[in-house]
Write a protein that holds these residues in place. Structure first.
Motif, PDB file in Angstrom:
ATOM      1  N   TRP A  24       2.339   6.068  -8.257  1.00 54.58           N
ATOM      2  CA  TRP A  24       1.414   7.097  -8.761  1.00 54.58           C
ATOM      3  C   TRP A  24       2.180   8.178  -9.525  1.00 54.58           C
TER       4      TRP A  24
ATOM      5  N   LEU B 183       0.827  -1.206   0.000  1.00 55.11           N
ATOM      6  CA  LEU B 183       0.000   0.000   0.000  1.00 55.11           C
ATOM      7  C   LEU B 183       0.863   1.259   0.000  1.00 55.11           C
TER       8      LEU B 183
ATOM      9  N   ILE C   4       1.957   3.255  -3.235  1.00 52.95           N
ATOM     10  CA  ILE C   4       1.065   4.074  -4.061  1.00 52.95           C
ATOM     11  C   ILE C   4       1.697   5.414  -4.443  1.00 52.95           C
TER      12      ILE C   4
ATOM     13  N   LEU D 173      -3.110  -2.712  -7.478  1.00 51.28           N
ATOM     14  CA  LEU D 173      -1.719  -3.149  -7.550  1.00 51.28           C
ATOM     15  C   LEU D 173      -1.687  -4.534  -8.190  1.00 51.28           C
TER      16      LEU D 173
ATOM     17  N   ALA E  54      -7.142   2.540  -7.222  1.00 53.37           N
ATOM     18  CA  ALA E  54      -5.778   2.028  -7.353  1.00 53.37           C
ATOM     19  C   ALA E  54      -5.807   0.510  -7.281  1.00 53.37           C
TER      20      ALA E  54
ATOM     21  N   ASN F 162      -2.391  13.531   1.158  1.00 53.90           N
ATOM     22  CA  ASN F 162      -3.038  12.222   1.182  1.00 53.90           C
ATOM     23  C   ASN F 162      -4.203  12.346   2.143  1.00 53.90           C
TER      24      ASN F 162
ATOM     25  N   THR G  67      -8.203   5.616  -3.230  1.00 55.19           N
ATOM     26  CA  THR G  67      -7.391   6.540  -2.446  1.00 55.19           C
ATOM     27  C   THR G  67      -7.846   7.958  -2.770  1.00 55.19           C
TER      28      THR G  67
ATOM     29  N   VAL H 164      -4.292   2.872 -12.384  1.00 53.92           N
ATOM     30  CA  VAL H 164      -5.115   3.882 -11.714  1.00 53.92           C
ATOM     31  C   VAL H 164      -6.183   4.461 -12.639  1.00 53.92           C
TER      32      VAL H 164
ATOM     33  N   ILE I   8      -8.196   6.587   2.437  1.00 53.48           N
ATOM     34  CA  ILE I   8      -8.311   5.347   1.677  1.00 53.48           C
ATOM     35  C   ILE I   8      -9.692   4.793   1.967  1.00 53.48           C
TER      36      ILE I   8
ATOM     37  N   LEU J  29       1.120  -0.358 -10.599  1.00 54.21           N
ATOM     38  CA  LEU J  29      -0.114   0.301 -10.203  1.00 54.21           C
ATOM     39  C   LEU J  29      -0.909   0.705 -11.436  1.00 54.21           C
TER      40      LEU J  29
END
Length: 153
Positions: free
Chosen positions: A75, A68, A71, A131, A129, A89, A145, A111, A92, A109
């Motif tokens: 990103w 996590l 990200i 993964l 997001a 941020n 997110t 997105v 989540i 990732l």
């Protein structure tokens, strides 16, 4: 790489996939460093010999929170948001860990800009997001997110 310089430019991508990062290999060194940083030294992550014999994966696995934490790094490979005073941020939402990431696996990732709102001059972007794990059908996680962007007027 997508370059965004304003809320208006960003809003044009609402509901669309923004892109995919490069592949990143999760090494045992990275797992160990994360263990030290978080004080989470559970053997399934750090004891390579024990994991070979006792783990159902026959190897160590990355912490879910390590994956996590990638990200922001991944990103930034997908999008370059410029002309900012500040980026925060914010949260989540509805995150699910679906599959463990075995040491030396490659992840990337993917997105999508789920929603974007203008909150009195602050852009609230909700990003879906995912993964992905190379050569695996299931992703490591999927979740939304939330970032707040303060663009320069």
């Amino acid at each position: 790489m997508l370059i965004i310089k304003s809320h208006q430019e960003f809003a044009e991508y609402a509901g669309k996939e923004l892109g995919v990062s490069n592949w990143h290999t999760i090494t045992q060194e990275q797992i160990n460093m994360f263990s030290d940083a978080t004080l989470d030294h559970q053997w399934i992550h750090t004891d390579t010999e024990r994991a070979k014999t006792e783990s159902p994966f026959k190897a160590t696995i990355a912490h879910g929170y390590l994956t996590l934490s990638l990200i922001p790094y991944l990103w930034k490979q997908v999008i370059d948001i410029q002309n900012l005073k500040m980026e925060i941020n914010y949260g989540i939402e509805s995150l699910r860990f679906a599959q463990p990431v075995i040491v030396n696996s490659e992840v990337r990732l993917r997105v999508t800009l789920k929603t974007i709102l203008n909150l009195r001059g602050v852009t609230k972007a909700t990003i879906t997001a995912e993964l992905e794990i190379k050569d695996e059908k299931k992703s490591a996680f999927t979740g939304d997110t939330v970032f707040l962007y303060h663009f320069i007027d």
